[in-house]
Design an enzyme around this catalytic site. Sequence first.
Site, mmCIF file in Angstrom:
data_model
loop_
_atom_site.group_PDB
_atom_site.id
_atom_site.type_symbol
_atom_site.label_atom_id
_atom_site.label_comp_id
_atom_site.label_asym_id
_atom_site.label_seq_id
_atom_site.Cartn_x
_atom_site.Cartn_y
_atom_site.Cartn_z
ATOM 1 N N ASP A 160 -8.675 4.759 7.469
ATOM 2 C CA ASP A 160 -10.008 5.288 7.391
ATOM 3 C C ASP A 160 -10.902 4.692 8.578
ATOM 4 O OD1 ASP A 160 -8.881 5.526 4.588
ATOM 5 O OD2 ASP A 160 -10.469 6.896 4.472
ATOM 6 N N ARG A 196 -20.411 8.539 2.428
ATOM 7 C CA ARG A 196 -19.083 7.970 1.935
ATOM 8 C C ARG A 196 -19.200 6.696 3.374
ATOM 9 N NH1 ARG A 196 -13.482 9.798 0.025
ATOM 10 N NH2 ARG A 196 -13.551 7.603 -0.924
ATOM 11 N N GLY A 238 -10.401 12.274 2.106
ATOM 12 C CA GLY A 238 -9.651 11.917 3.609
ATOM 13 C C GLY A 238 -10.544 11.713 4.735
ATOM 14 N N ALA A 239 -10.183 10.760 5.539
ATOM 15 C CA ALA A 239 -11.196 10.363 6.726
ATOM 16 C C ALA A 239 -11.415 11.580 7.472
ATOM 17 C CB ALA A 239 -10.699 9.148 7.107
ATOM 18 N N ASN A 243 -7.681 0.934 4.787
ATOM 19 C CA ASN A 243 -7.175 2.284 4.119
ATOM 20 C C ASN A 243 -7.316 2.128 2.593
ATOM 21 O OD1 ASN A 243 -5.816 4.563 4.539
ATOM 22 N ND2 ASN A 243 -3.997 3.594 3.677
ATOM 23 N N LYS A 244 -6.720 3.087 1.942
ATOM 24 C CA LYS A 244 -6.958 3.047 0.509
ATOM 25 C C LYS A 244 -6.618 1.868 -0.141
ATOM 26 C CE LYS A 244 -8.497 5.609 -1.488
ATOM 27 N NZ LYS A 244 -9.957 5.450 -1.873
HETATM 28 O O1 MRU Z 1 -10.864 7.938 -1.059
HETATM 29 P P1 MRU Z 1 -9.973 9.019 0.034
HETATM 30 O O2 MRU Z 1 -8.895 9.674 -0.945
HETATM 31 O O3 MRU Z 1 -10.875 9.574 0.761
HETATM 32 O O4 MRU Z 1 -8.852 7.875 0.988
HETATM 33 C C1 MRU Z 1 -8.203 8.546 1.636
HETATM 34 C C2 MRU Z 1 -7.371 7.640 2.597
HETATM 35 O O5 MRU Z 1 -7.652 6.436 2.188
HETATM 36 C C3 MRU Z 1 -6.400 8.092 3.344
HETATM 37 O O6 MRU Z 1 -5.222 7.177 3.452
HETATM 38 C C4 MRU Z 1 -6.899 7.886 4.621
HETATM 39 O O7 MRU Z 1 -8.407 8.630 4.602
HETATM 40 C C5 MRU Z 1 -6.257 8.465 5.938
HETATM 41 S S1 MRU Z 1 -6.160 10.313 5.721
HETATM 42 C C6 MRU Z 1 -5.469 10.946 6.885
#
Ligand code: MRU
Length: 366
Positions: A244, A90, A54-55, A254-255
């Site tokens: 992100d 990352r 999570g970012a 985003n994801k």
């Molecule tokens: O690969 P991840 O699980 O770190 O990806 C997370 C996401 O894409 C979230 O939507 C993003 O970080 C926002 S979290 C508040």
Amino acid sequence: MKIQGRHYRSIWWDSEGVGVRVINQRLLPFSFETPLLQTVAQVETAIRDMTVRGAPLIGVAAAFGLALALRADVADAALEAAALRLLATRPTAVNLRHAIERALQLLRPTPAALRPVTALDFAVQLADEDVALCQAIGQQGLTLIEAAWAARRHPEVVNILTHCNAGWLATVDWGTALAPIYRAHDQGIPVHVWVDETRPRNQGALLTALELGWHGVPYTVVSDNAGGHLMQRGAVDLCLVGADRVSARGDTANKIGTYLKALAAHDNGVGFHAALPTPTLDWRIADGLADIPIEERAADEVLQVQGPNGAGVLHSVRVAAPGSAAANPAFDVTPARLVTSFITERGIFGPQDLPRLQGLLEQARA
Ligand code: MRU
């Protein structure tokens, strides 16, 4: 966030164990473990293998990582090397870079002997800041849910679709996209969440479902392909996702899969909102499609799924034909034109209002 009556953050300093404690998100929801990370190498691995994810959370974890590095060695070279190692973990979420740059700005001019305590204070402060930012995002985003409830497209409930996990597990507490949902639920607005499973790592089905359940928010897990169909049927009042990295003109990383939801939302007249703390904005980039780096992860994440076997032990099973190749881009970029609004701690802004937000932030810094 409360788990069985006890308040938890997703990361905290453990002064008795001397290290940073995190919730191991690789094991959730099947087991709850809080490993102690005592070296920068352990933090680096935890970010890379997504023990923490999570970012906002990886930014805070990196700050604690620097503090741990300086407990071992206070020299300039050690500080710079630790920063580079953490930065490389990352690439997509800009919160990581933001946290490390802020820490370096503070630590470079600090006398070596004071660096460990300064770095730790900074990490603790960053964690507290993240909680405050997410709380404010919850308050701001609540207005959108209140408006949806007032419009009563469905007489009994506001239906919200979310992707991945942008809840408290992805931040230090509260979350971004889920914070307004928790607020609305706590205020008695009936909300129901469509939770995209979010292949390949299933952060929706595993983590978002767990969090919403802990909080008592009604939800339904759907396959990643179901969102368009639900929107065509009028079963989604709004989409709420995290981010992100958002470029200066509003392109939103985003994801992986978020873009397809935004396209379906646009086609069906459903509001598509990204919730983020302002450190997720990358003012140095305008064209997010060209310039936001997209992380490529291991093919095995696509070719296999993980879950408990009959004895409750986590194991992997193959879900693709033997010998298959797989590509695994972990994020996509939704063009600004498909984003209805950005919910930030400073208010709600359309893509065209981002320059005004930038001005507000500059004013506050001056
Ligand atoms: O690969 P991840 O699980 O770190 O990806 C997370 C996401 O894409 C979230 O939507 C993003 O970080 C926002 S979290 C508040």
